[in-house]
Each structure stands twice: as structure tokens, then as C-alpha cells.
Motif scaffolding. Structure first.
Motif, mmCIF file in Angstrom:
data_model
loop_
_atom_site.group_PDB
_atom_site.id
_atom_site.type_symbol
_atom_site.label_atom_id
_atom_site.label_comp_id
_atom_site.label_asym_id
_atom_site.label_seq_id
_atom_site.Cartn_x
_atom_site.Cartn_y
_atom_site.Cartn_z
ATOM 1 N N SER A 233 0.917 -1.214 -0.064
ATOM 2 C CA SER A 233 0.082 0.043 0.024
ATOM 3 C C SER A 233 0.882 1.385 0.085
ATOM 4 N N LYS A 234 1.940 1.294 0.734
ATOM 5 C CA LYS A 234 2.940 2.350 0.852
ATOM 6 C C LYS A 234 3.399 2.686 -0.472
ATOM 7 N N GLU A 235 3.753 1.607 -1.096
ATOM 8 C CA GLU A 235 4.315 1.968 -2.442
ATOM 9 C C GLU A 235 3.537 2.466 -3.328
ATOM 10 N N LEU A 236 2.288 1.952 -3.355
ATOM 11 C CA LEU A 236 1.266 2.628 -4.271
ATOM 12 C C LEU A 236 0.932 4.043 -4.017
ATOM 13 N N LEU A 237 1.105 4.465 -2.495
ATOM 14 C CA LEU A 237 0.375 5.553 -2.271
ATOM 15 C C LEU A 237 1.783 6.660 -2.366
ATOM 16 N N ARG A 238 3.059 6.156 -2.015
ATOM 17 C CA ARG A 238 4.155 7.136 -2.572
ATOM 18 C C ARG A 238 4.212 7.445 -4.095
ATOM 19 N N GLN A 239 3.779 6.522 -4.871
ATOM 20 C CA GLN A 239 3.890 6.933 -6.239
ATOM 21 C C GLN A 239 2.578 7.634 -6.642
ATOM 22 N N MET A 240 1.414 7.483 -5.990
ATOM 23 C CA MET A 240 0.571 8.344 -6.127
ATOM 24 C C MET A 240 0.906 9.793 -5.977
ATOM 25 N N ILE A 241 1.733 10.153 -4.928
ATOM 26 C CA ILE A 241 1.888 11.207 -4.498
ATOM 27 C C ILE A 241 3.248 11.850 -5.634
ATOM 28 N N SER A 242 4.153 11.108 -5.670
ATOM 29 C CA SER A 242 5.491 11.792 -6.246
ATOM 30 C C SER A 242 5.009 11.862 -7.615
ATOM 31 N N ARG A 243 4.273 11.190 -8.392
ATOM 32 C CA ARG A 243 3.668 11.317 -9.578
ATOM 33 C C ARG A 243 2.492 12.153 -9.773
ATOM 34 N N ASN A 244 2.034 12.552 -8.662
ATOM 35 C CA ASN A 244 0.691 13.298 -8.671
ATOM 36 C C ASN A 244 -0.398 12.720 -9.481
ATOM 37 N N ARG A 260 -2.122 1.801 13.413
ATOM 38 C CA ARG A 260 -0.817 1.701 14.141
ATOM 39 C C ARG A 260 0.381 2.188 13.440
ATOM 40 N N ASP A 261 0.257 2.345 12.014
ATOM 41 C CA ASP A 261 1.644 2.634 11.305
ATOM 42 C C ASP A 261 1.428 4.145 10.737
ATOM 43 N N GLU A 262 2.029 4.998 11.398
ATOM 44 C CA GLU A 262 1.891 6.320 11.216
ATOM 45 C C GLU A 262 2.479 6.637 9.804
ATOM 46 N N GLU A 263 3.225 6.042 9.358
ATOM 47 C CA GLU A 263 3.778 6.502 8.071
ATOM 48 C C GLU A 263 2.689 6.125 7.121
ATOM 49 N N LEU A 264 2.278 5.069 7.234
ATOM 50 C CA LEU A 264 0.959 4.775 6.134
ATOM 51 C C LEU A 264 -0.158 5.891 6.268
ATOM 52 N N MET A 268 -1.237 7.895 3.460
ATOM 53 C CA MET A 268 -2.844 7.977 2.882
ATOM 54 C C MET A 268 -3.321 9.627 2.928
ATOM 55 N N ARG A 269 -2.994 10.429 3.966
ATOM 56 C CA ARG A 269 -3.662 11.449 3.860
ATOM 57 C C ARG A 269 -2.842 12.327 2.710
ATOM 58 N N ASP A 270 -1.785 12.153 2.540
ATOM 59 C CA ASP A 270 -1.061 12.847 1.554
ATOM 60 C C ASP A 270 -1.635 12.480 0.139
ATOM 61 N N ALA A 271 -1.995 11.516 -0.069
ATOM 62 C CA ALA A 271 -2.361 11.029 -1.326
ATOM 63 C C ALA A 271 -3.840 11.243 -1.792
ATOM 64 N N GLY A 272 -4.613 11.761 -0.592
ATOM 65 C CA GLY A 272 -5.578 12.448 -0.836
ATOM 66 C C GLY A 272 -6.900 11.692 -0.208
ATOM 67 N N CYS A 273 -6.749 10.570 0.710
ATOM 68 C CA CYS A 273 -7.663 9.911 1.175
ATOM 69 C C CYS A 273 -8.599 10.783 2.301
ATOM 70 N N GLY A 274 -9.774 10.728 2.019
ATOM 71 C CA GLY A 274 -10.788 11.563 2.819
ATOM 72 C C GLY A 274 -11.575 10.806 3.885
ATOM 73 N N THR A 275 -11.888 9.466 3.705
ATOM 74 C CA THR A 275 -12.669 8.784 4.594
ATOM 75 C C THR A 275 -12.182 7.346 4.730
ATOM 76 N N VAL A 276 -12.188 6.733 5.588
ATOM 77 C CA VAL A 276 -11.964 5.356 5.765
ATOM 78 C C VAL A 276 -13.243 4.656 6.391
ATOM 79 N N PHE A 277 -13.584 3.374 5.721
ATOM 80 C CA PHE A 277 -14.703 2.590 6.438
ATOM 81 C C PHE A 277 -14.048 1.477 7.209
ATOM 82 N N ILE A 278 -14.328 1.406 8.469
ATOM 83 C CA ILE A 278 -13.662 0.633 9.251
ATOM 84 C C ILE A 278 -14.548 -0.486 9.888
ATOM 85 N N PHE A 307 -6.837 8.303 12.985
ATOM 86 C CA PHE A 307 -7.156 8.931 11.821
ATOM 87 C C PHE A 307 -7.640 10.258 11.769
ATOM 88 N N HIS A 308 -8.300 10.634 12.651
ATOM 89 C CA HIS A 308 -8.688 12.041 12.821
ATOM 90 C C HIS A 308 -7.328 13.002 13.118
#
Ligand code: B12
Ligand code: SF4
Length: 590
Positions: A233-244, A260-264, A268-278, A307-308
Motif C-alpha cells: 500500500s505504501k508503495e502505491l501511495l508514494r507513487q500516487m504522491i510523487s507522480r501526482n 498503528r502505522d503512522e507512516e501509512l 494516505m492523507r498526502d495521497a488524498g484519502c478523505g474517509t476510511v470505512f472501518i 485517523f482524525h
């Protein structure tokens, strides 16, 4: 070949009723067929009516199924087969209820069909039996044949779904799948029986390529557990951010452990995640254990905070009715949700979905109250709970929903997570209230059930023959010289017996009487037209239109027409009307 693909609409309102988004199965299968040169007509019935020609000017009708939409799916299938069009069904419900499904269709594609559906279509085109196509069940000489299940699909070989196959639908949010399957094994969930526990994720480059078209749009990653492999997931998110390559806004489903994973979370936030369904499921530790959820109440509290902290809205998904739940559990959960500032939520009712362990256990223990699949939408109690009555579970769940989405609470998170939270809560407010007005009849049914302690009163009476009705509770009889109307009620079904002539006048009278004697929302309506003569084709046409309007207020409507003189079916065909919102059966005695 000309193939019509249909995703049927649900019978009633549900917590996501305002979301007009098809599941990805049919767009994917349609894309595959199109690439092979077939002509594809894809209908998402929640937003588009099915015309008669969609079903009869085609070589094959193929229907996608879930449990809560299966009654409508069978109705469509029956209709197509009455016109000699072969029908294929696939998806979560028929995979596990194949014998039932084969009463309504010619072939069932069990499990994932990305590789098998196209093979089945080739067999049908050549007029061959699909003897070698994995996962297919079919009839041969009055015997059901079940081919062995297919292997799990390689998700990198699945084409991008061509969403332009969906005509005229304005989607606010676009579905994208980055993975299938989930490594967990919750007892009530039908994802793992259907898609397996092996988490299969798509190549990052391929996902990014698909995402490029959604830069200015909203996306729902429809994965069941988007972060099941955090490294990926992090790899995908990083690419979404760096390649806009970021959608304007996106949402997805994750488990509490993602928090539990703050980097994740940052990614997620920087890649534009608005809502999580948990899937929070429960705040009763015993229930969490019985659901095999593998999370604690502290995990839930912690994840909301986290998340908040990163500015991501939290939609909590709870399931009430586990064997250790009481009315108090429902009250405590409401308090918990308010105290922890969950933005939006769904209080669902445990539902024994075919294919799950919950279903198998409840069947074995004889606790299932009804097999009316229309009610299997996680908003209706369909089984006998252990520590409360079915009626209590139903009432308290809706009451808690009501309280959460009360006017006073709509603005509750404005300064925490912003205006979106307010907007979503306002939608929740409206949905809960309209659900209640559509379903108040069900409280009565459950009350009766509690007093009789009999599962029979809930069985799906529409499937029974009319002769089994006793005309107790006679509501209305008129002995008009033209038309005789009898309205009777048995439990949740209304039966109307008409005898005589339907002309412009008596037609109007009939529907006036029906609307004054039948509640505004009801479950089943059976209209017996055995003894009726329509005085003209125009009257039959008006009858169909009236009935279609009534169908919007009923769970199921069935009309019985004389075998020898079915003017209704002829009128529908002649004017290419939309396929009726009611089922037509032919009586044998005429
Ligand atoms: C996106 C989604 C939604 C969206 C869109 C819903 C919609 N249009 O139905 C929203 C958020 C609105 C939603 C709502 C609900 N959902 Co939902 N949702 C999903 C989710 C997460 C992804 C769907 C998806 O795109 N899957 C990926 C595609 C590729 O899979 P697929 O469409 O099933 O297709 C594959 C096979 O099934 C098969 N196949 C499917 N159709 C056909 C047809 C033919 C002819 C053939 C040959 C093969 C075939 O081949 C396809 C390719 O392999 C699924 C979980 C899941 N993993 O599927 C739950 C899921 C479908 N939802 C579920 C439920 C219960 C609901 C609700 C009732 C819950 C609720 N009360 O809120 C509502 C009701 C929706 C409705 N239409 O009535 C259940 C259904 C279970 C069941 N056995 O019926 C699922 C499986 C989740 C679960 N935890 O069990 N949902
Ligand atoms: S409920 Fe969620 S975590 Fe549990 S098996 Fe289903 S998809 Fe996985």
C-alpha cells in the motif's frame, strides 16, 4: 453474440442508497466480452429501467447477484426465460445457493468469473455444453452438473473495467480495485468464501495507469482490506504522491490495525484519502471474539483518534446481534460512537449470508426466521438472537441509528473533520427516517413472531400457492355489477381477488380501493386476475402503469393471469414497456 448484463436493484432503502455505484464484476466481464467481439448491453438497474427489448432482443442475459438483490434477479431471469432467452447468473449469492439459482437460470458461474465467463459464452454460442469450464453449474438431462471450482484469478490479468459501458449514469464516485481477498476470517463475512484468504494485489504501475483518468474525480478503492499488505500500500501511495496521480478525493475500507502505522496514515492523507470505512463490528469483547475479528475495543478507540489526527474521516461499521449482545450492548455502542466522535456510521444487524459460517451455524441451530432474501440487507432481523428478542434487536438498532443521526448531532464534528462530515450526517438523517417509514410493517411482523414463537409466520408466502390462503381478515368486498373486488390479508401478504370487467371506470375504482385499504408500505401483494376481462388494450396498459407505481411501495407484487389469455404480457411486448416491477405467473386452472 449480443449479451445483456444486469446488476439488479435492491428491494428497499439501505444505508448506502444515495451511492450510485455498480460493483466491478459486470464492467470487467463486459470489457472482456467486448474485447472478444461480443456486443454488450450493460444495465445497472438502480439507475436505469430494463426495457423488454433489453431482455428479448439479445442472445444471452447475464445477471450479477448478491443476497439482498437476488429476488429481483430471479424475477428478471424468469422473465427472460419465459421468452426463451438463456440466462447465466454469477456473484456472491448464487455461488453458494446454486441449486436454488438453477431453478431460475440455465447456468451459474460460481466464484470469480474473469476467466470462465468468456469460455462459457463461447460454449453457449457454439451450442456446446460447458463440460470443461471451471466453476460452471448447469442442467444436463434434468440433472444438475457442478464443474470443479476455478483457480483464483491473477488480478494483473484482469482488464481495466470500461465504465463507459454504463450508459447515462452519473457517478459521483468511481470504483477502482487494487486487490482481492482478505487474510482474515470473520465468521459473518462472505468476502473470504467468495474471494479467498490469499491477498492478491495488483501491480502498482497498472493501478496508477487506471487512476490517471480519475485525477479530478472521487474514487472508492473497493478492496475489502486496502492496507492488508502495508508495504505494498505504501508503495502505491508514494507513487500516487510523487507522480501526482491522485484522485481529487478517495475513500476505502481498512482494518483498525492500519492506524498503528503512522507512516501509512501520513501517506494516505498526502495521497488524498478523505474517509476510511472501518469494520469496528462491536464494542463487546465477547462478540469481537465470537466474530473472530482479531481486534480489541482499544484498537477501535485508538484508530478513530489516529485517523482524525491525520484529518481523515471515520465511518464506523458495527454489527449488532452476536450471541453475547444484549440491548445494553446497543446502547453502549451508541454512547461509544458519540464519545469517540465517529463521523458517520452504520449500525447493521448480523445477517446469515449464504456461504458464511454464521449461515451454516444458524441453519444447523434452526434459528433462521425467514429465507425471504429481500430482507437480507443487514437492516432487518432475519434470525432469532440469543439474548434479546428479534423485535428488540430490530427496534433498538433503528433507535440507535436515529439517535446518532439526530438533528442536534449533525453539526457535531464540524470543527473536527469539517463540512463533509456534516453533509454525510445529513444524508444519514434522511436515510434513517425514510427507511423507517418504508419498513414499519416489519415491526408488526416481528411482534407477531415473538408472541407466536413460530418461524412459519415469517416464511415467504408469496411463493405459496393462492389456495393456501384462508380468507380470514376480510377487509373489503364490493359486489359492483361490473367488478367484484376482495381484499384480504394474511400476515404480511395482501391478496386481491378481482372478478368481472376492468374498464376505464372500474380500473380507477380498483386502485382507489387498493390505496385506501393497503398501508403505504407493505411487503407482498398478490393480485388474482383469473376471473378478469380487460375491456381494451388501453385499460391493460393503464393497469400495468398503476401496478408499476404500486410496486415502488411493495417488497413483491405478483399477479396471476389466465394461462390462455395473458393480455398483460402481450401489452408489455407490444409497447416495449420496461419490464414490470411485478412478477407474472400463469394460473393452471384456466
Ligand atoms: C463496492 C461495494 C458496495 C458499494 C456498491 C454496491 C453495489 N452496487 O452493489 C456500496 C458501498 C453501495 C455497497 C452497499 C452494500 N453492500 Co456491498 N460491497 C461492495 C464491495 C466492497 C465491492 C464490490 C466489487 O466491486 N467487488 C469486486 C468485483 C470484481 O466482484 P463482483 O462484482 O462480485 O464480481 C465477480 C464475481 O462475483 C463474479 N460475478 C459477479 N457478477 C457476475 C455475473 C455473471 C453473469 C457472472 C458470470 C459472474 C459474476 O465475477 C466477477 C469477477 O470475478 C463488496 C465486497 C467484494 N469484495 O465484492 C461488498 C458486498 C458486495 N456488499 C455486500 C453488502 C451486504 C452490501 C449491503 C447490503 C450492505 C449495506 N446494508 O450497506 C449494501 C447493499 C447494496 C445493494 N446494491 O443492494 C456484501 C454482499 C454479500 C452477499 N453475499 O450478498 C459484499 C460481498 C461484502 C461482504 N462483506 O460480504 N457495497
Ligand atoms: S470482515 Fe473485513 S477483515 Fe473480516 S474477513 Fe471480511 S473483509 Fe476481512
Amino acid at each position: 453474440m449480443k449479451v445483456t448484463l444486469i446488476e439488479p436493484r435492491p428491494a428497499g432503502k439501505h444505508v448506502f442508497s444515495t451511492v450510485k455505484m455498480p460493483r466491478l464484476g459486470l464492467p470487467i466481464l463486459g470489457t472482456i466480452l467486448k474485447e472478444k467481439g461480443h456486443q454488450v448491453n450493460l444495465i445497472y438497474e438502480a439507475t436505469e429501467e430494463i426495457r423488454l427489448t433489453d431482455l428479448i432482443n439479445t442472445d444471452l442475459v447475464s445477471i450479477s447477484t448478491t443476497t439482498s438483490t437476488i429476488v429481483e434477479a430471479y424475477r428478471i431471469a424468469d422473465f427472460a426465460r419465459q421468452h426463451d432467452i438463456p440466462v447465466v447468473m454469477g456473484g456472491a449469492h448464487v455461488t453458494f445457493m446454486v441449486e436454488e439459482a438453477l431453478q431460475h437460470c440455465d447456468y451459474v458461474c460460481r466464484g470469480e468469473a474473469d476467466e470462465t465467463f468468456n469460455q462459457l459464452v463461447s460454449c453457449i454460442e457454439k451450442g456446446e455444453l460447458p463440460v470443461d469450464v471451471p466453476g460452471v453449474s448447469y442442467w444436463q438431462d434434468d440433472q444438475m452438473i457442478h464443474n470443479p471450482m476455478p483457480d483464483w484469478v491473477n488480478v494483473d490479468e484482469v482488464p481495466f473495467p470500461d465504465l463507459s459501458l454504463l450508459k447515462d449514469i452519473k457517478m459521483s464516485t468511481y470504483p477502482v480495485m487494487t486487490s482481492r481477498g482478505c487474510p482474515f476470517d470473520c465468521t459473518f463475512c462472505s468476502v473470504t468464501p467468495m474471494f479467498g484468504r490469499k491477498y492478491r494485489y495488483r501491480n502498482t504501475e497498472s493501478v496508477l495507469e487506471e487512476l490517471k483518468q480519475y485525477r479530478d474525480k472521487q474514487v472508492f478503492f473497493v478492496d475489502d482490506n486496502f492496507t492488508a499488505n502495508p508495504h505494498h500500500s505504501k508503495e502505491l501511495l508514494r507513487q500516487m504522491i510523487s507522480r501526482n496521480i491522485r484522485p481529487r478525493w478517495w475513500c476505502t475500507q481498512v482494518r483498525t490495525d492500519a492506524a498503528r502505522d503512522e507512516e501509512l496514515l501520513r501517506l494516505m492523507r498526502d495521497a488524498g484519502c478523505g474517509t476510511v470505512f472501518i469494520g469496528m463490528e462491536s464494542i463487546n469483547p465477547e462478540t469481537l471474539k465470537k466474530y473472530n475479528k482479531k481486534q480489541d475495543v482499544e484498537d477501535i478507540e485508538y484508530c478513530i483518534k489516529q485517523f482524525h489526527r491525520f484529518g481523515i474521516l471515520v465511518h464506523g461499521m458495527f454489527v449488532f446481534g452476536g450471541d453475547d449482545d444484549t440491548v445494553q450492548t446497543i446502547h453502549d455502542t451508541l454512547e461509544f460512537a458519540i464519545k469517540n466522535h465517529i463521523d458517520t456510521l452504520q449500525f447493521m444487524i448480523l445477517t446469515p449470508l449464504p456461504g458464511t459460517r454464521t449461515y451454516a451455524d444458524m441453519e444447523k441451530e434452526g434459528r433462521i426466521l425467514t429465507h425471504d432474501w429481500n430482507l437480507y440487507d443487514a437492516h432487518h432481523v432475519v434470525y432469532q438472537p440469543r439474548l434479546m428478542s428479534a423485535e428488540e434487536l430490530q427496534k433498538e438498532t433503528i433507535k440507535a441509528f436515529h439517535k446518532f443521526y439526530s438533528p442536534g448531532r449533525i453539526l457535531g464534528n464540524l470543527f473536527r473533520t469539517g463540512i463533509r462530515s456534516v453533509a454525510f450526517r445529513a444524508v444519514g438523517f434522511w436515510l434513517v427516517r425514510s427507511w423507517e417509514s418504508e419498513n414499519s410493517w416489519y415491526y408488526q411482523v416481528l411482534k407477531k413472531l415473538a408472541s407466536h414463537n413460530s418461524s412459519d409466520s415469517l416464511s415467504n408466502r408469496i411463493s405459496r400457492s393462492i389456495s393456501s390462503f384462508r380468507f380470514k381478515n376480510l377487509r373489503y368486498v364490493t359486489t359492483d355489477p361490473v367488478l367484484n373486488i376482495e381484499v384480504s390479508q394474511q400476515d404480511e401478504t395482501f391478496l386481491i381477488n378481482l372478478k368481472g370487467y376492468l374498464n376505464d371506470f372500474s380500473l380507477g375504482e380498483t386502485f382507489k380501493i387498493l390505496s385506501s385499504h393497503i398501508p403505504s408500505f407493505y411487503q407482498n401483494l398478490v393480485i388474482n386476475l383469473d376471473g378478469v376481462n380487460f375491456t381494451s388494450e388501453k385499460v391493460a396498459l393503464q393497469f400495468v402503469n398503476h401496478l408499476n407505481r404500486m410496486a415502488a411501495r411493495a417488497r413483491q407484487i405478483q399477479i396471476r393471469v389466465p394461462q390462455a389469455n395473458d393480455l398483460i404480457t402481450r401489452v408489455i411486448a407490444k409497447y416495449n414497456l420496461r419490464i414490470p416491477g411485478f412478477a407474472i405467473t400463469r394460473s393452471l386452472n384456466s
